[in-house]
Design a protein around this motif. Structure first.
Motif, PDB file in Angstrom:
ATOM      1  N   ALA A  15      -6.921  82.270 -19.486  1.00 38.38           N
ATOM      2  CA  ALA A  15      -6.138  83.334 -19.208  1.00 38.38           C
ATOM      3  C   ALA A  15      -6.672  84.911 -19.256  1.00 38.38           C
ATOM      4  N   ASN A  16      -7.357  85.203 -20.405  1.00 39.81           N
ATOM      5  CA  ASN A  16      -7.827  86.342 -20.621  1.00 39.81           C
ATOM      6  C   ASN A  16      -9.126  86.625 -19.493  1.00 39.81           C
ATOM      7  N   MET A  17      -9.724  85.523 -19.177  1.00 39.06           N
ATOM      8  CA  MET A  17     -10.938  85.814 -18.336  1.00 39.06           C
ATOM      9  C   MET A  17     -10.349  86.018 -16.922  1.00 39.06           C
ATOM     10  N   MET A  18      -9.358  85.336 -16.588  1.00 38.69           N
ATOM     11  CA  MET A  18      -8.632  85.554 -15.308  1.00 38.69           C
ATOM     12  C   MET A  18      -7.944  86.747 -15.378  1.00 38.69           C
ATOM     13  N   MET A  19      -7.575  87.431 -16.251  1.00 44.83           N
ATOM     14  CA  MET A  19      -6.999  88.805 -16.446  1.00 44.83           C
ATOM     15  C   MET A  19      -8.107  89.967 -16.147  1.00 44.83           C
ATOM     16  N   MET A  20      -9.166  89.570 -16.986  1.00 46.27           N
ATOM     17  CA  MET A  20     -10.067  90.387 -16.798  1.00 46.27           C
ATOM     18  C   MET A  20     -10.835  90.634 -15.640  1.00 46.27           C
ATOM     19  N   LEU A  21     -10.842  89.323 -14.734  1.00 48.03           N
ATOM     20  CA  LEU A  21     -11.182  89.391 -13.528  1.00 48.03           C
ATOM     21  C   LEU A  21     -10.399  89.774 -12.431  1.00 48.03           C
ATOM     22  N   GLY A  22      -9.127  90.060 -12.769  1.00 46.06           N
ATOM     23  CA  GLY A  22      -8.071  90.721 -11.824  1.00 46.06           C
ATOM     24  C   GLY A  22      -7.321  89.291 -11.038  1.00 46.06           C
ATOM     25  N   ILE A  23      -7.603  88.245 -11.655  1.00 45.71           N
ATOM     26  CA  ILE A  23      -6.970  87.113 -10.842  1.00 45.71           C
ATOM     27  C   ILE A  23      -5.576  87.041 -11.314  1.00 45.71           C
ATOM     28  N   LYS A  24      -4.401  87.239 -10.350  1.00 43.11           N
ATOM     29  CA  LYS A  24      -3.222  86.944 -10.879  1.00 43.11           C
ATOM     30  C   LYS A  24      -2.828  85.521 -10.818  1.00 43.11           C
ATOM     31  N   PRO A  25      -1.790  85.026 -11.784  1.00 46.05           N
ATOM     32  CA  PRO A  25      -1.263  83.654 -11.894  1.00 46.05           C
ATOM     33  C   PRO A  25      -0.380  83.452 -10.689  1.00 46.05           C
ATOM     34  N   GLU A  26      -0.370  82.373 -10.120  1.00 44.52           N
ATOM     35  CA  GLU A  26       0.327  81.771  -9.062  1.00 44.52           C
ATOM     36  C   GLU A  26       2.009  82.026  -9.319  1.00 44.52           C
ATOM     37  N   HIS A  27       2.211  81.830 -10.371  1.00 40.97           N
ATOM     38  CA  HIS A  27       3.769  82.069 -10.801  1.00 40.97           C
ATOM     39  C   HIS A  27       3.703  82.789 -12.192  1.00 40.97           C
ATOM     40  N   ARG A  28       4.940  83.723 -12.071  1.00 41.53           N
ATOM     41  CA  ARG A  28       5.005  84.657 -13.350  1.00 41.53           C
ATOM     42  C   ARG A  28       6.150  83.725 -14.276  1.00 41.53           C
ATOM     43  N   VAL A  29       6.078  83.783 -15.451  1.00 36.45           N
ATOM     44  CA  VAL A  29       7.149  83.253 -16.232  1.00 36.45           C
ATOM     45  C   VAL A  29       8.281  83.817 -16.355  1.00 36.45           C
ATOM     46  N   SER A  30       8.262  84.863 -16.256  1.00 30.74           N
ATOM     47  CA  SER A  30       9.732  85.618 -15.958  1.00 30.74           C
ATOM     48  C   SER A  30      10.365  85.178 -14.837  1.00 30.74           C
TER      49      SER A  30
END
Length: 57
Positions: A15-30
């Motif tokens: 998750a940290n690597m994806m965040m640093m690369l600017g890749i957003k998750p498919e779904h938001r928990v909220s």
């Protein structure tokens, strides 16, 4: 180690690597939580971190 709650180290690293690369998750928990669920989670986290002061807000 059984019964331990939370995320695995690998999940956090990914998750940290994806965040640093600017890749957003498919779904938001909220997206799957109600406002009440989120409020309850904030209150529980506040109690754990600050020792019970969340009710005074």
């Amino acid at each position: 180690m059984q019964g331990r709650k939370g995320f695995s180290l690998e999940t956090v690293r990914r998750a940290n690597m994806m965040m640093m690369l600017g890749i957003k998750p498919e779904h938001r928990v909220s997206d799957k939580l109600s406002r009440e669920d989120i409020e309850r989670a904030w209150q529980e986290a506040s109690r754990k971190v600050f020792g019970g002061g969340a009710e005074n807000d």
